[in-house]
Scaffold this active site. Structure first.
Site, mmCIF file in Angstrom:
data_model
loop_
_atom_site.group_PDB
_atom_site.id
_atom_site.type_symbol
_atom_site.label_atom_id
_atom_site.label_comp_id
_atom_site.label_asym_id
_atom_site.label_seq_id
_atom_site.Cartn_x
_atom_site.Cartn_y
_atom_site.Cartn_z
ATOM 1 N N ASP A 1 -43.617 -16.923 -25.810
ATOM 2 C CA ASP A 1 -42.271 -16.565 -26.268
ATOM 3 C C ASP A 1 -41.958 -17.152 -27.636
ATOM 4 O O ASP A 1 -42.710 -17.981 -28.154
ATOM 5 C CB ASP A 1 -41.228 -17.011 -25.225
ATOM 6 C CG ASP A 1 -41.444 -18.430 -24.722
ATOM 7 O OD1 ASP A 1 -42.219 -19.180 -25.357
ATOM 8 O OD2 ASP A 1 -40.849 -18.804 -23.704
ATOM 9 N N GLU B 1 -35.412 -15.685 -17.607
ATOM 10 C CA GLU B 1 -34.300 -16.371 -16.964
ATOM 11 C C GLU B 1 -33.982 -15.708 -15.617
ATOM 12 O O GLU B 1 -34.449 -14.594 -15.349
ATOM 13 C CB GLU B 1 -33.059 -16.279 -17.869
ATOM 14 C CG GLU B 1 -33.227 -16.931 -19.234
ATOM 15 C CD GLU B 1 -33.004 -18.435 -19.208
ATOM 16 O OE1 GLU B 1 -33.333 -19.090 -18.214
ATOM 17 O OE2 GLU B 1 -32.480 -18.943 -20.216
ATOM 18 N N ASN C 1 -34.013 -24.148 -14.249
ATOM 19 C CA ASN C 1 -33.430 -23.057 -13.453
ATOM 20 C C ASN C 1 -34.509 -22.100 -12.944
ATOM 21 O O ASN C 1 -34.204 -20.999 -12.513
ATOM 22 C CB ASN C 1 -32.380 -22.299 -14.269
ATOM 23 C CG ASN C 1 -32.984 -21.623 -15.502
ATOM 24 O OD1 ASN C 1 -34.182 -21.752 -15.770
ATOM 25 N ND2 ASN C 1 -32.166 -20.909 -16.258
ATOM 26 N N HIS D 1 -36.981 -20.764 -14.746
ATOM 27 C CA HIS D 1 -37.507 -19.761 -15.684
ATOM 28 C C HIS D 1 -38.961 -20.056 -16.032
ATOM 29 O O HIS D 1 -39.405 -21.205 -16.040
ATOM 30 C CB HIS D 1 -36.618 -19.602 -16.922
ATOM 31 C CG HIS D 1 -36.680 -20.685 -17.953
ATOM 32 N ND1 HIS D 1 -35.603 -21.465 -18.271
ATOM 33 C CD2 HIS D 1 -37.677 -21.101 -18.772
ATOM 34 C CE1 HIS D 1 -35.926 -22.310 -19.243
ATOM 35 N NE2 HIS D 1 -37.189 -22.113 -19.552
HETATM 36 C C1 GLP Z 1 -38.791 -23.558 -22.520
HETATM 37 C C2 GLP Z 1 -39.945 -22.557 -22.648
HETATM 38 C C3 GLP Z 1 -40.782 -22.518 -21.408
HETATM 39 C C4 GLP Z 1 -40.984 -23.947 -20.930
HETATM 40 C C5 GLP Z 1 -39.698 -24.496 -20.416
HETATM 41 C C6 GLP Z 1 -39.752 -25.960 -20.007
HETATM 42 O O1 GLP Z 1 -37.567 -23.001 -22.657
HETATM 43 N N1 GLP Z 1 -39.576 -21.220 -23.004
HETATM 44 O O2 GLP Z 1 -42.018 -21.871 -21.677
HETATM 45 O O3 GLP Z 1 -41.895 -23.959 -19.854
HETATM 46 O O4 GLP Z 1 -38.644 -24.239 -21.299
HETATM 47 O O5 GLP Z 1 -39.739 -26.788 -21.112
HETATM 48 P P1 GLP Z 1 -39.900 -28.359 -21.030
HETATM 49 O O6 GLP Z 1 -41.346 -28.639 -20.817
HETATM 50 O O7 GLP Z 1 -39.415 -28.844 -22.362
HETATM 51 O O8 GLP Z 1 -39.069 -28.836 -19.899
#
Ligand code: GLP
Length: 256
Positions: free
Chosen positions: A77, A153, A146, A148
């Site tokens: 993404d 989402e 949440n 995702h």
């Molecule tokens: C982000 C990314 C995800 C990631 C998630 C968790 O928003 N788009 O690919 O897995 O959130 O991130 P973190 O490792 O900082 O908790």
């Protein structure tokens, strides 16, 4: 992109003594997969959790245990409105944590464009490119609080492909710390869809820390539902969760 999927299967869970141990073991798995197939097509995530994995992969590369020169990568993404030069962009994250330190060919690196004139078309082209290149061999994934995955989402359907999405307030709040003081994350992104992710031949999910425990529990044991995007991973058949004890510390009693 479409795959024939079993109705619902278990996720293999590997628990490690620490977040660091889980991250290093995941990096070892990637190393082994590249040793077995140097032209591996790797799906890559961002997020704070994966910084330790990239660090371990770079260390392994410096010890000359592997080369990334024949792999191809597709990032999950990117924020809409950010260019690779923007500090908070995932392109910038990938550059500073991984790409600048290994021998991957820049032509083999793919990240959705945050600045395309037509983001909807760019998203469709990204999906088509993954398919044209033969699909993802190994998809690495983190998980949001949440539930995702990528930026899918709650509300994302099983059939969703790479597309433009709106980010939730909780995701924006979690990710604000990735931006310089006073800067907020963009409210939209391009993300691979649930179907794109489930089309990967193998999926590895990494979750560490107490903050992910409820999301992990729901992904593994909650209803399979659009309200809980990570639960769709139970349709895949070859998903391994690497986790520390904190991320596995929720029980049915403590579910909200
Ligand atoms: C982000 C990314 C995800 C990631 C998630 C968790 O928003 N788009 O690919 O897995 O959130 O991130 P973190 O490792 O900082 O908790």
């Amino acid at each position: 992109m479409h795959t024939d999927l079993p109705s619902s299967t278990a996720v293999t869970v590997r628990q490690f003594a620490s977040a660091d141990a889980a991250s290093r073991a995941l990096a070892d798995d990637v190393t082994a997969a590249i040793a077995a197939k140097p032209e591996l097509i790797l799906g890559l995530p961002t997020g704070k959790t994966f910084i330790a994995v990239y660090r371990a992969m770079v260390a392994s590369y410096r010890r000359k245990e592997l080369s990334f020169k024949s792999i191809r990568s597709f990032n999950l993404d990117e924020y809409l409105g950010l260019s690779p030069e923007d500090y908070g962009s995932f392109a910038h994250y990938m550059k500073i944590h991984f790409f600048d330190h290994v021998d991957i060919h820049r032509n083999n690196v793919h990240i959705p464009s945050g600045t395309a004139d037509d983001a909807i078309k760019a998203a469709e082209a990204y999906e088509a490119l993954i398919e044209a290149q033969g699909g993802i061999d190994m998809q690495l994934l983190g998980i949001g609080r949440n539930g995702h995955i990528g930026f899918n989402e709650p509300g994302s359907t099983r059939e969703s492909c790479t597309r433009v999405v709106d980010l939730t307030a909780s995701t924006l709040a979690s990710n604000t710390s990735d931006f310089p003081h006073g800067h907020l994350p963009p409210t939209q992104a391009i993300t691979m869809g649930i179907d794109t992710i489930l089309s990967a031949r193998r999926i590895i999910l990494l979750a560490t820390g107490q903050a992910k425990a409820a999301a992990v529990y729901s992904a593994l044991h909650g209803p399979i539902s659009v309200n809980n995007p990570a639960s769709f991973l139970r349709f895949h058949g070859d998903v391994t969760l690497f986790a520390d004890a904190d991320a596995l510390s929720y029980s049915a009693d403590s579910l909200p």
